[in-house]
Design a protein around this motif. Structure first.
Motif, PDB file in Angstrom:
ATOM      1  N   LYS A  66      -3.429  -9.738 -43.046  1.00  0.00           N
ATOM      2  CA  LYS A  66      -4.080  -8.438 -43.182  1.00  0.00           C
ATOM      3  C   LYS A  66      -3.487  -7.567 -44.291  1.00  0.00           C
ATOM      4  O   LYS A  66      -4.255  -6.925 -45.011  1.00  0.00           O
ATOM      5  N   PRO A  67      -2.170  -7.526 -44.482  1.00  0.00           N
ATOM      6  CA  PRO A  67      -1.653  -6.655 -45.545  1.00  0.00           C
ATOM      7  C   PRO A  67      -2.226  -6.986 -46.930  1.00  0.00           C
ATOM      8  O   PRO A  67      -2.491  -6.082 -47.716  1.00  0.00           O
ATOM      9  N   CYS A  68      -2.421  -8.249 -47.223  1.00  0.00           N
ATOM     10  CA  CYS A  68      -2.949  -8.639 -48.539  1.00  0.00           C
ATOM     11  C   CYS A  68      -4.469  -8.712 -48.583  1.00  0.00           C
ATOM     12  O   CYS A  68      -5.081  -8.331 -49.568  1.00  0.00           O
ATOM     13  N   HIS A  69      -5.084  -9.220 -47.526  1.00  0.00           N
ATOM     14  CA  HIS A  69      -6.522  -9.471 -47.539  1.00  0.00           C
ATOM     15  C   HIS A  69      -7.335  -8.383 -46.861  1.00  0.00           C
ATOM     16  O   HIS A  69      -8.556  -8.396 -46.946  1.00  0.00           O
ATOM     17  N   GLY A  70      -6.679  -7.438 -46.204  1.00  0.00           N
ATOM     18  CA  GLY A  70      -7.355  -6.326 -45.552  1.00  0.00           C
ATOM     19  C   GLY A  70      -7.948  -6.706 -44.211  1.00  0.00           C
ATOM     20  O   GLY A  70      -8.181  -7.872 -43.915  1.00  0.00           O
ATOM     21  N   ALA A  71      -8.210  -5.699 -43.414  1.00  0.00           N
ATOM     22  CA  ALA A  71      -8.764  -5.913 -42.074  1.00  0.00           C
ATOM     23  C   ALA A  71     -10.165  -6.504 -42.131  1.00  0.00           C
ATOM     24  O   ALA A  71     -10.581  -7.222 -41.228  1.00  0.00           O
ATOM     25  N   ASP A  72     -10.891  -6.232 -43.221  1.00  0.00           N
ATOM     26  CA  ASP A  72     -12.258  -6.733 -43.349  1.00  0.00           C
ATOM     27  C   ASP A  72     -12.359  -7.930 -44.297  1.00  0.00           C
ATOM     28  O   ASP A  72     -13.459  -8.340 -44.656  1.00  0.00           O
ATOM     29  N   LEU A  73     -11.234  -8.489 -44.714  1.00  0.00           N
ATOM     30  CA  LEU A  73     -11.133  -9.663 -45.591  1.00  0.00           C
ATOM     31  C   LEU A  73     -11.591  -9.400 -47.018  1.00  0.00           C
ATOM     32  O   LEU A  73     -11.720 -10.315 -47.810  1.00  0.00           O
TER      33      LEU A  73
ATOM     34  N   LEU B 197     -14.117 -13.084 -48.340  1.00  0.00           N
ATOM     35  CA  LEU B 197     -15.548 -13.237 -48.063  1.00  0.00           C
ATOM     36  C   LEU B 197     -16.292 -13.839 -49.240  1.00  0.00           C
ATOM     37  O   LEU B 197     -17.370 -14.399 -49.078  1.00  0.00           O
ATOM     38  N   ARG B 198     -15.718 -13.742 -50.431  1.00  0.00           N
ATOM     39  CA  ARG B 198     -16.347 -14.284 -51.632  1.00  0.00           C
ATOM     40  C   ARG B 198     -15.560 -15.450 -52.222  1.00  0.00           C
ATOM     41  O   ARG B 198     -15.924 -15.979 -53.252  1.00  0.00           O
ATOM     42  N   SER B 199     -14.489 -15.826 -51.576  1.00  0.00           N
ATOM     43  CA  SER B 199     -13.637 -16.904 -52.070  1.00  0.00           C
ATOM     44  C   SER B 199     -14.352 -18.250 -51.953  1.00  0.00           C
ATOM     45  O   SER B 199     -14.758 -18.652 -50.867  1.00  0.00           O
ATOM     46  N   GLN B 200     -14.484 -18.953 -53.074  1.00  0.00           N
ATOM     47  CA  GLN B 200     -15.117 -20.265 -53.050  1.00  0.00           C
ATOM     48  C   GLN B 200     -14.283 -21.263 -52.244  1.00  0.00           C
ATOM     49  O   GLN B 200     -14.835 -22.160 -51.609  1.00  0.00           O
ATOM     50  N   VAL B 201     -12.969 -21.086 -52.256  1.00  0.00           N
ATOM     51  CA  VAL B 201     -12.111 -21.963 -51.448  1.00  0.00           C
ATOM     52  C   VAL B 201     -12.439 -21.765 -49.970  1.00  0.00           C
ATOM     53  O   VAL B 201     -12.664 -22.729 -49.243  1.00  0.00           O
ATOM     54  N   ALA B 202     -12.480 -20.524 -49.523  1.00  0.00           N
ATOM     55  CA  ALA B 202     -12.771 -20.243 -48.110  1.00  0.00           C
ATOM     56  C   ALA B 202     -14.190 -20.654 -47.738  1.00  0.00           C
ATOM     57  O   ALA B 202     -14.419 -21.210 -46.665  1.00  0.00           O
ATOM     58  N   LEU B 203     -15.141 -20.412 -48.635  1.00  0.00           N
ATOM     59  CA  LEU B 203     -16.536 -20.729 -48.335  1.00  0.00           C
ATOM     60  C   LEU B 203     -16.821 -22.224 -48.328  1.00  0.00           C
ATOM     61  O   LEU B 203     -17.693 -22.687 -47.600  1.00  0.00           O
ATOM     62  N   ASN B 204     -16.083 -22.989 -49.122  1.00  0.00           N
ATOM     63  CA  ASN B 204     -16.337 -24.426 -49.228  1.00  0.00           C
ATOM     64  C   ASN B 204     -15.446 -25.285 -48.346  1.00  0.00           C
ATOM     65  O   ASN B 204     -15.652 -26.488 -48.250  1.00  0.00           O
ATOM     66  N   ASP B 205     -14.473 -24.682 -47.706  1.00  0.00           N
ATOM     67  CA  ASP B 205     -13.569 -25.431 -46.836  1.00  0.00           C
ATOM     68  C   ASP B 205     -14.318 -25.864 -45.581  1.00  0.00           C
ATOM     69  O   ASP B 205     -15.012 -25.072 -44.959  1.00  0.00           O
ATOM     70  N   GLN B 206     -14.218 -27.126 -45.231  1.00  0.00           N
ATOM     71  CA  GLN B 206     -14.926 -27.641 -44.067  1.00  0.00           C
ATOM     72  C   GLN B 206     -14.022 -27.740 -42.842  1.00  0.00           C
ATOM     73  O   GLN B 206     -14.390 -27.310 -41.762  1.00  0.00           O
ATOM     74  N   GLN B 207     -12.827 -28.318 -43.025  1.00  0.00           N
ATOM     75  CA  GLN B 207     -11.931 -28.531 -41.886  1.00  0.00           C
ATOM     76  C   GLN B 207     -10.477 -28.235 -42.252  1.00  0.00           C
ATOM     77  O   GLN B 207      -9.571 -28.888 -41.758  1.00  0.00           O
ATOM     78  N   GLY B 208     -10.292 -27.288 -43.144  1.00  0.00           N
ATOM     79  CA  GLY B 208      -8.935 -26.911 -43.521  1.00  0.00           C
ATOM     80  C   GLY B 208      -8.378 -27.655 -44.717  1.00  0.00           C
ATOM     81  O   GLY B 208      -7.260 -27.392 -45.137  1.00  0.00           O
ATOM     82  N   GLU B 209      -9.157 -28.564 -45.300  1.00  0.00           N
ATOM     83  CA  GLU B 209      -8.651 -29.387 -46.393  1.00  0.00           C
ATOM     84  C   GLU B 209      -8.361 -28.570 -47.649  1.00  0.00           C
ATOM     85  O   GLU B 209      -7.496 -28.937 -48.447  1.00  0.00           O
TER      86      GLU B 209
END
Length: 66
Positions: A27-34, A45-57
């Motif tokens: 939360k300190p870096c990414h904020g309460a609302d991400l 919320l706009r991170s391609q890494v977060a959006l494209n991750d399927q199972q933590g890879e």
């Protein structure tokens, strides 16, 4: 469950533990609302890494590296 809300089938204890980890470590870096926090972390919320991750890879190596 409210319409439009999807709930993953995880145990409530795991969700609570994840919330505590997020509050103290993320939360300190990414904020309460991400959308990015006071310490300049990227918007997850706009991170391609977060959006494209399927199972933590994609996220796991980043999280392990701090």
């Amino acid at each position: 469950m409210q319409a439009g809300k999807f709930r993953y089938p995880f145990a409530e204890a795991a969700i609570a533990a994840g919330e505590q980890i997020f509050q103290s470590n993320c939360k300190p870096c990414h904020g309460a609302d991400l959308r990015g926090g006071d310490m300049g972390g990227p918007n997850l919320l706009r991170s391609q890494v977060a959006l494209n991750d399927q199972q933590g890879e994609l996220l796991l190596p980043i999280l392990q590296g701090g």
